[in-house]
Design a protein around this motif. Structure first.
Motif, short mmCIF file in Angstrom:
data_model
loop_
_atom_site.label_atom_id
_atom_site.label_comp_id
_atom_site.label_asym_id
_atom_site.label_seq_id
_atom_site.Cartn_x
_atom_site.Cartn_y
_atom_site.Cartn_z
N LEU A 101 -8.31 1.73 -0.81
CA LEU A 101 -7.66 3.03 -1.08
C LEU A 101 -6.15 3.05 -0.59
O LEU A 101 -5.39 3.67 -1.24
CB LEU A 101 -8.60 4.30 -0.23
N LYS A 102 -5.93 2.18 0.48
CA LYS A 102 -4.70 2.21 1.03
C LYS A 102 -3.97 1.14 0.19
O LYS A 102 -4.40 -0.05 -0.01
CB LYS A 102 -4.73 1.67 2.45
N ARG A 103 -2.70 1.35 -0.33
CA ARG A 103 -2.04 0.28 -1.08
C ARG A 103 -1.05 -0.40 -0.01
O ARG A 103 -0.77 0.12 1.03
CB ARG A 103 -1.16 1.15 -1.98
N CYS A 104 -0.48 -1.52 -0.36
CA CYS A 104 0.51 -2.19 0.07
C CYS A 104 1.50 -2.22 -0.65
O CYS A 104 1.58 -1.94 -1.89
CB CYS A 104 0.07 -3.48 0.64
N SER A 105 2.82 -2.45 -0.03
CA SER A 105 4.22 -2.59 -0.65
C SER A 105 5.25 -3.35 0.11
O SER A 105 5.38 -3.08 1.16
CB SER A 105 4.67 -1.29 -1.06
N GLU A 106 5.98 -4.19 -0.71
CA GLU A 106 7.00 -4.97 -0.28
C GLU A 106 8.37 -3.74 -0.10
O GLU A 106 9.04 -4.49 0.66
CB GLU A 106 6.98 -6.35 -0.82
N ASP A 107 8.35 -2.84 -0.98
CA ASP A 107 9.42 -2.10 -0.93
C ASP A 107 9.36 -1.16 0.44
O ASP A 107 8.50 -0.27 0.48
CB ASP A 107 9.21 -1.26 -2.16
N LYS A 108 10.37 -1.31 1.18
CA LYS A 108 10.12 -0.89 2.50
C LYS A 108 11.27 0.58 2.30
O LYS A 108 11.56 1.05 3.55
CB LYS A 108 10.73 -1.59 3.73
N MET A 109 11.97 0.72 1.41
CA MET A 109 12.80 1.81 1.23
C MET A 109 12.25 2.98 1.15
O MET A 109 10.99 3.07 0.71
CB MET A 109 13.77 1.63 -0.01
N ARG A 110 12.72 4.22 1.49
CA ARG A 110 12.24 5.38 1.50
C ARG A 110 11.81 5.84 0.02
O ARG A 110 12.57 5.69 -1.15
CB ARG A 110 13.18 6.60 2.11
N PRO A 111 10.73 6.42 -0.25
CA PRO A 111 10.36 6.84 -1.61
C PRO A 111 11.43 7.82 -1.97
O PRO A 111 12.13 8.67 -1.39
CB PRO A 111 8.82 7.60 -1.30
N ASP A 137 -2.15 -9.76 -6.33
CA ASP A 137 -1.21 -8.88 -5.70
C ASP A 137 -1.90 -8.22 -4.47
O ASP A 137 -1.32 -7.35 -3.84
CB ASP A 137 -0.36 -8.07 -6.51
N LYS A 138 -3.42 -8.13 -4.39
CA LYS A 138 -3.77 -7.58 -3.64
C LYS A 138 -3.54 -7.75 -1.93
O LYS A 138 -3.55 -8.81 -1.62
CB LYS A 138 -5.46 -7.71 -3.53
N GLY A 139 -3.17 -6.61 -1.37
CA GLY A 139 -2.76 -6.60 0.00
C GLY A 139 -1.35 -6.93 0.06
O GLY A 139 -0.86 -7.40 1.16
N ILE A 140 -0.53 -6.87 -0.99
CA ILE A 140 0.80 -7.54 -0.97
C ILE A 140 1.50 -6.45 -1.56
O ILE A 140 2.34 -5.80 -0.70
CB ILE A 140 1.02 -8.63 -1.87
N GLY A 141 1.43 -5.94 -2.60
CA GLY A 141 2.53 -4.98 -3.48
C GLY A 141 3.73 -5.61 -3.43
O GLY A 141 4.53 -4.96 -3.11
N LYS A 142 3.82 -6.58 -4.29
CA LYS A 142 5.15 -7.37 -4.60
C LYS A 142 6.09 -6.62 -5.20
O LYS A 142 5.85 -5.76 -5.92
CB LYS A 142 4.86 -8.54 -5.47
N ALA A 143 7.45 -6.67 -4.75
CA ALA A 143 8.51 -6.03 -5.53
C ALA A 143 8.53 -6.51 -6.96
O ALA A 143 8.08 -7.51 -7.55
CB ALA A 143 9.83 -6.14 -4.89
#
Length: 280
Positions: A101-111, A137-143
């Motif tokens: 359910l929880k996503r990961c993302s390499e994008d650390k900027m504010r939404p 991409d599971k557990g990563i959330g590549k840019a």
């Protein structure tokens, strides 16, 4: 695009999306509402739905689903039917499919504003962001851009996750875009093959040949000015839909011809078999 009889369960729609950046002169504050209206119009009750493209939305790890308040559910219990209950607890399909359910993302900027709109759109329609949840991409959330932003998405109905065999963000290649990376998705399902009569017509197709990639690039660069002229036709002044379609057709023909000159064409000599997408 609509695909019917997916694994004898349901139909499926795939929509391609482009939403201009929120600070662009082409931006529309109603973009998501327009997509939603279009989707509701084309989608039937049992249809699986997916959207893919450039949303120009930075979502970080914002939740794209809602867990119902149990106290509220108890109060409304007498008024809840199976359809409403299924809608409220749709997110549990991800749990049963072992999709986090929880996503990961390499994008650390504010939404950004469009990021908040995208997750609200997902919540209203029980659609889920696949990035960071599945495939390699599971557990990563590549840019999805060379600037380390994640603004391109493949969003799907919960029951569509079980058909996703591959999901990958391809490394940046300037041959395909000036900014964006490609999203690779492979969907697989079991379907019945329908044999068609042998046809005398041999359709010619173009196949990408990696070792001849340099020829393709050379053929494009030889006529680079033509491409720039076509692009300038759109940028220079306001154009109606007819003019835009004409320019897009010219660009498509240009790249198709470059591919033919680089790789040649191939005729399919085998009997035509109609197979569903993604069939092994």
């Amino acid at each position: 695009m609509q695909l019917k009889n997916i694994s004898n369960e349901s139909n499926m729609s795939i929509g391609c999306v482009y939403i201009p950046p929120e600070n662009s002169k082409y931006a529309s504050k109603d973009a998501f509402e327009e997509i939603e209206r279009e989707m509701v119009t084309l989608r039937d009750d049992e249809q699986l739905c997916s959207l893919i493209g450039d949303f120009n939305a930075r979502t970080g790890t914002l939740l794209d689903f809602v867990i119902p308040d149990e106290n509220l559910v108890e109060v409304l219990d007498e008024n809840l039917n199976d359809e409403i209950t299924d809608f409220l607890y749709d997110y549990q399909n991800l749990i049963s499919l072992k999709i986090p359910l929880k996503r990961c993302s390499e994008d650390k900027m504010r939404p950004n504003t469009q990021g908040y709109k995208l997750v609200e759109f997902c919540k209203r329609n029980n659609l889920y962001i696949t990035g960071g949840r599945t495939g390699s991409d599971k557990g990563i959330g590549k840019a999805t851009t060379k600037d380390n932003s994640l603004i391109d998405y493949f969003i799907v109905s919960s029951n569509l996750f079980k058909y996703i065999e591959e999901y990958e963000i391809i490394p940046f290649d300037a041959l395909f875009s000036d900014v964006h990376k490609r999203i690779h998705v492979k969907l697989t399902t079991e379907v019945t093959t329908i044999e068609k009569e042998k046809s005398s017509h041999k359709r010619k197709t173009i196949k990408w040949i990696e070792k001849d990639k340099h020829k393709f690039i050379e053929n494009i660069r030889k006529n680079e000015e033509k491409v720039l002229d076509l692009c300038n036709e759109i940028e220079s002044s306001k154009k109606d839909n007819h003019d835009i379609n004409r320019v897009i057709t010219s660009l498509t023909n240009f790249y198709s011809q470059a591919a033919k000159d680089s790789f040649g064409t191939f005729a399919n000599k085998n009997p035509i078999k109609k197979k569903s997408w993604g069939q092994k």
